[in-house]
Design a protein around this motif. Structure first.
Motif, mmCIF file in Angstrom:
data_model
loop_
_atom_site.group_PDB
_atom_site.id
_atom_site.type_symbol
_atom_site.label_atom_id
_atom_site.label_comp_id
_atom_site.label_asym_id
_atom_site.label_seq_id
_atom_site.Cartn_x
_atom_site.Cartn_y
_atom_site.Cartn_z
ATOM 1 N N SER A 122 4.494 2.796 9.501
ATOM 2 C CA SER A 122 4.352 3.802 8.441
ATOM 3 C C SER A 122 2.992 3.625 7.789
ATOM 4 C CB SER A 122 5.462 3.669 7.395
ATOM 5 O OG SER A 122 5.432 2.388 6.794
ATOM 6 N N LEU A 123 2.325 4.733 7.553
ATOM 7 C CA LEU A 123 1.024 4.706 6.896
ATOM 8 C C LEU A 123 1.197 4.815 5.386
ATOM 9 C CD1 LEU A 123 -1.113 7.149 9.088
ATOM 10 C CD2 LEU A 123 -1.102 4.663 9.160
ATOM 11 N N VAL A 124 0.269 4.204 4.666
ATOM 12 C CA VAL A 124 0.190 4.471 3.234
ATOM 13 C C VAL A 124 -0.379 5.876 3.090
ATOM 14 C CG1 VAL A 124 -0.832 3.791 1.035
ATOM 15 C CG2 VAL A 124 -0.145 2.039 2.689
ATOM 16 N N GLU A 125 0.401 6.773 2.543
ATOM 17 C CA GLU A 125 -0.004 8.175 2.474
ATOM 18 C C GLU A 125 -0.733 8.490 1.177
ATOM 19 O OE1 GLU A 125 3.244 10.803 3.214
ATOM 20 O OE2 GLU A 125 3.807 9.822 5.102
ATOM 21 N N ALA A 126 -1.608 9.460 1.247
ATOM 22 C CA ALA A 126 -2.328 9.922 0.059
ATOM 23 C C ALA A 126 -1.380 10.668 -0.868
ATOM 24 C CB ALA A 126 -3.486 10.826 0.462
ATOM 25 N N LYS A 127 -1.486 10.387 -2.158
ATOM 26 C CA LYS A 127 -0.738 11.114 -3.181
ATOM 27 C C LYS A 127 -1.697 12.090 -3.864
ATOM 28 C CE LYS A 127 2.785 8.429 -2.349
ATOM 29 N NZ LYS A 127 3.927 8.931 -1.551
ATOM 30 N N THR A 128 -1.329 13.356 -3.859
ATOM 31 C CA THR A 128 -2.234 14.385 -4.358
ATOM 32 C C THR A 128 -1.802 14.877 -5.734
ATOM 33 O OG1 THR A 128 -2.786 15.122 -2.126
ATOM 34 C CG2 THR A 128 -3.219 16.661 -3.918
ATOM 35 N N THR A 129 -2.755 14.851 -6.664
ATOM 36 C CA THR A 129 -2.576 15.453 -7.981
ATOM 37 C C THR A 129 -3.764 16.378 -8.212
ATOM 38 O OG1 THR A 129 -3.762 13.636 -9.085
ATOM 39 C CG2 THR A 129 -1.369 13.413 -8.854
ATOM 40 N N ARG A 130 -3.844 16.937 -9.383
ATOM 41 C CA ARG A 130 -4.985 17.800 -9.717
ATOM 42 C C ARG A 130 -5.518 17.429 -11.094
ATOM 43 N NH1 ARG A 130 -6.025 22.300 -6.501
ATOM 44 N NH2 ARG A 130 -4.514 22.562 -4.812
ATOM 45 N N VAL A 152 -9.874 9.249 -3.447
ATOM 46 C CA VAL A 152 -10.039 7.913 -4.003
ATOM 47 C C VAL A 152 -9.227 6.938 -3.158
ATOM 48 C CG1 VAL A 152 -9.758 6.433 -6.023
ATOM 49 C CG2 VAL A 152 -10.313 8.857 -6.314
ATOM 50 N N SER A 153 -9.867 5.908 -2.638
ATOM 51 C CA SER A 153 -9.157 4.908 -1.836
ATOM 52 C C SER A 153 -9.549 3.511 -2.306
ATOM 53 C CB SER A 153 -9.465 5.079 -0.349
ATOM 54 O OG SER A 153 -10.863 5.086 -0.109
ATOM 55 N N GLY A 154 -8.573 2.627 -2.342
ATOM 56 C CA GLY A 154 -8.809 1.272 -2.804
ATOM 57 C C GLY A 154 -7.804 0.858 -3.851
ATOM 58 N N LYS A 155 -8.167 -0.164 -4.599
ATOM 59 C CA LYS A 155 -7.255 -0.707 -5.605
ATOM 60 C C LYS A 155 -7.572 -0.089 -6.962
ATOM 61 C CE LYS A 155 -5.122 -5.097 -6.806
ATOM 62 N NZ LYS A 155 -5.137 -6.570 -6.591
ATOM 63 N N VAL A 156 -6.744 0.837 -7.391
ATOM 64 C CA VAL A 156 -6.979 1.545 -8.651
ATOM 65 C C VAL A 156 -5.675 1.609 -9.433
ATOM 66 C CG1 VAL A 156 -8.896 2.950 -7.801
ATOM 67 C CG2 VAL A 156 -6.562 3.753 -7.500
ATOM 68 N N ASP A 157 -5.801 1.929 -10.722
ATOM 69 C CA ASP A 157 -4.605 2.098 -11.551
ATOM 70 C C ASP A 157 -4.747 3.356 -12.400
ATOM 71 O OD1 ASP A 157 -6.314 1.480 -13.698
ATOM 72 O OD2 ASP A 157 -5.711 -0.625 -13.737
ATOM 73 N N LYS A 198 -8.131 8.601 7.929
ATOM 74 C CA LYS A 198 -6.988 9.206 8.610
ATOM 75 C C LYS A 198 -6.448 10.394 7.816
ATOM 76 C CE LYS A 198 -6.356 6.875 12.430
ATOM 77 N NZ LYS A 198 -7.752 6.557 12.680
ATOM 78 N N PHE A 199 -6.466 10.290 6.499
ATOM 79 C CA PHE A 199 -6.030 11.424 5.671
ATOM 80 C C PHE A 199 -6.965 12.621 5.849
ATOM 81 C CE2 PHE A 199 -6.692 13.709 1.622
ATOM 82 C CZ PHE A 199 -5.482 14.383 1.576
ATOM 83 N N LYS A 200 -8.268 12.382 5.790
ATOM 84 C CA LYS A 200 -9.233 13.473 5.959
ATOM 85 C C LYS A 200 -9.080 14.136 7.326
ATOM 86 C CE LYS A 200 -12.866 10.992 5.021
ATOM 87 N NZ LYS A 200 -14.292 10.609 4.873
ATOM 88 N N SER A 201 -8.783 13.317 8.322
ATOM 89 C CA SER A 201 -8.685 13.817 9.687
ATOM 90 C C SER A 201 -7.581 14.850 9.841
ATOM 91 C CB SER A 201 -8.430 12.637 10.638
ATOM 92 O OG SER A 201 -8.410 13.064 11.974
ATOM 93 N N HIS A 255 -5.986 16.401 6.780
ATOM 94 C CA HIS A 255 -5.998 17.320 5.632
ATOM 95 C C HIS A 255 -6.936 18.492 5.843
ATOM 96 C CE1 HIS A 255 -5.902 18.744 1.527
ATOM 97 N NE2 HIS A 255 -7.208 18.576 1.417
ATOM 98 N N PHE A 256 -8.122 18.233 6.338
ATOM 99 C CA PHE A 256 -9.111 19.294 6.482
ATOM 100 C C PHE A 256 -8.915 20.118 7.758
ATOM 101 C CE2 PHE A 256 -11.281 16.325 3.564
ATOM 102 C CZ PHE A 256 -11.334 17.185 2.471
ATOM 103 N N HIS A 257 -7.839 19.834 8.474
ATOM 104 C CA HIS A 257 -7.431 20.693 9.593
ATOM 105 C C HIS A 257 -6.095 21.366 9.289
ATOM 106 C CE1 HIS A 257 -10.543 19.622 12.554
ATOM 107 N NE2 HIS A 257 -10.526 18.445 11.976
ATOM 108 N N GLY A 258 -5.662 21.277 8.030
ATOM 109 C CA GLY A 258 -4.432 21.933 7.634
ATOM 110 C C GLY A 258 -3.180 21.278 8.173
ATOM 111 N N LEU A 259 -3.250 19.982 8.500
ATOM 112 C CA LEU A 259 -2.121 19.262 9.062
ATOM 113 C C LEU A 259 -1.506 18.316 8.031
ATOM 114 C CD1 LEU A 259 -3.849 18.369 12.444
ATOM 115 C CD2 LEU A 259 -2.086 20.104 12.120
ATOM 116 N N THR A 260 -0.313 17.818 8.334
ATOM 117 C CA THR A 260 0.367 16.854 7.476
ATOM 118 C C THR A 260 0.474 15.512 8.209
ATOM 119 O OG1 THR A 260 2.600 17.313 8.290
ATOM 120 C CG2 THR A 260 1.723 18.774 6.560
ATOM 121 N N TYR A 261 1.070 14.532 7.542
ATOM 122 C CA TYR A 261 1.235 13.216 8.167
ATOM 123 C C TYR A 261 2.187 13.256 9.357
ATOM 124 C CZ TYR A 261 -1.506 10.587 4.765
ATOM 125 O OH TYR A 261 -2.546 10.065 4.015
ATOM 126 N N ASP A 262 2.914 14.345 9.525
ATOM 127 C CA ASP A 262 3.736 14.492 10.727
ATOM 128 C C ASP A 262 2.890 14.447 11.995
ATOM 129 O OD1 ASP A 262 6.092 14.669 9.319
ATOM 130 O OD2 ASP A 262 6.131 16.867 9.300
#
Length: 425
Positions: free
Chosen positions: A19-27, A205-210, A375-378, A380-387
């Protein structure tokens, strides 16, 4: 005492579910998407700002390149040297990468210094001054770089290949020329910046953040008036009936070879399957092209094939550099390997080797927060999901030798390919 038997290859270990650590999207409050990948043990963060301001969106050739590269040359309170000194004192590293599709601004910094450098990053992106003196210097550097590049067969070959595929006026096919650079002035950069840098902005944003770090991003990026708009796509020029381009260079000892064709984007249903076909042919060090043309014939130090996925198009390409005397022989061997793939079933042992290599390589490339962001950019910018990544593993594991044969016949027709040689035959 146990000895390692080096004549016997180690057994394959079955790739286990992952399982990949997935990006969480907010605005942000201005509706700018913020994609967060909170991962890793080291207190380091990468901030990526992606803006649709590449070649697709410029009205004058070269303005997207110079607008992006000039961002760090000055803001209202700091010149280029002061910007560099300021970033250096915090160990921060800034990358500015223009492309046909995006302007990508990336900042690497220790998390504890995020508060110190974010105000400057915001100014660099949204409030640059584009000083004329630095622009003149950058233009001269770029013209000199183009002059040197145009003496290198591999770079000329890559340019000619894209031009042959897409056409000389298409964003993926056009080539920046010295006369284009001469026409660019400060007003052109200001115009493009005003037109594109406040539209279609996304932050990764990737890395150790809070939570406090996210508040900082809101504080420094959430107040700008950012809009979105529908894209307009440029139509392709028709390809020439002549699929062969050969540039003779009398003094050249080597020739660059590029062979390939337009294919499809990452969201095509056959994309993952064709990745396996490509891997067999020339995608890794043990590929058929490498074994034949490097190891057996000794024509080259390396030959590689790949599936290139751009945001709006995709293509297949084989590339190598060979001694000029071996140019035609190399092309003949490339055709031979393609025809074998199109007419003979692959052995199960070779297919299993390729499958395990691809799945193992994938897992080895998702071990850091920054690689997880890639991996997320690869997708997201093609309109795909983690599936897509679940399908990646399942599709590769299930692919049969007969499917490889059928796909090769469908997509690797030599008569449909464009061939570019720079150096001579």
């Amino acid at each position: 005492m146990d000895y390692l038997e080096r004549a016997i290859a180690p057994k394959f270990n079955e790739i286990k579910p992952f399982s990949l650590v997935e990006a969480k999207t907010t605005r942000l409050s201005n509706n700018v998407p913020l994609h967060l990948i909170n991962a890793g043990d080291q207190p380091v963060v990468k901030i990526e700002i992606l803006i649709k301001a590449g070649k697709w969106f410029e009205s004058q050739d070269g303005t997207s390149f110079f607008t992006t590269k000039m961002l760090r040359e000055g803001v209202s309170e700091k010149n280029s040297n002061e910007i560099s000194v300021f970033l250096d004192q915090f160990g921060a590293f800034l990358e500015l990468n223009p492309s046909a599709d995006y302007c990508n601004i990336s900042l690497y910094v220790l998390t504890k210094y995020l508060r110190d450098v974010l105000p400057l990053l915001s100014q660099i992106i949204f409030e640059p001054t584009f000083p004329e003196k630095e622009l003149v210097v950058l233009k001269n550097i770029k013209k000199q770089s183009l002059k040197l590049d145009n003496e290198k067969n591999n770079i000329v070959g890559a340019k000619l290949f894209r031009k042959a595929l897409f056409g000389g006026n298409h964003p993926y096919g056009k080539e920046l020329k010295p006369e284009d650079i001469d026409l660019i002035d400060q007003k052109d950069l200001v115009k493009l910046h005003r037109k594109r840098f406040f539209k279609d902005v996304e932050i990764i944003v990737s890395g150790k953040v809070d939570g406090n770090d996210l508040k900082l991003l809101e504080e420094h990026f959430g107040s700008f008036n950012i809009k979105t708009e529908e894209e307009s796509y440029i139509q392709f020029e028709p390809l020439s009936d002549d699929r062969e381009v050969c540039i003779e260079k009398d003094g050249s000892l080597q020739s660059t070879i590029r062979i390939g064709k337009l294919l499809f984007k990452k969201n095509h249903p056959d994309y993952i399957k064709v990745l396996v076909v490509n891997e067999i042919l020339g995608g890794y060090f043990g590929s058929r092209l490498m074994r034949n043309i490097r190891e057996d014939k000794g024509y080259t130090y390396g030959i590689h094939s790949s599936i290139v996925s751009l945001r709006n198009e995709g293509y297949f390409v084989i590339g190598t550099d060979v001694k000029k005397d071996f140019t035609q022989a190399t092309i003949d061997e490339i055709h031979k390997e393609i025809n074998i793939l199109r007419n003979e079933l692959i052995g199960q042992e070779e297919l299993d080797t390729v499958k395990n290599y691809m799945l193992g390589s994938f897992l080895s490339n998702v071990t850091t927060p920054f690689s997880l962001a890639d991996k997320f950019k690869s997708i997201h910018f093609h309109g795909l999901t983690y599936d897509f990544y679940k399908d990646y593993f399942q599709t590769i594991k299930a692919l049969s030798a007969m499917e490889i044969l059928e796909l090769s016949r469908k997509y690797l027709d030599i008569d449909s390919m464009t061939e570019v040689v720079v150096g001579g035959k």
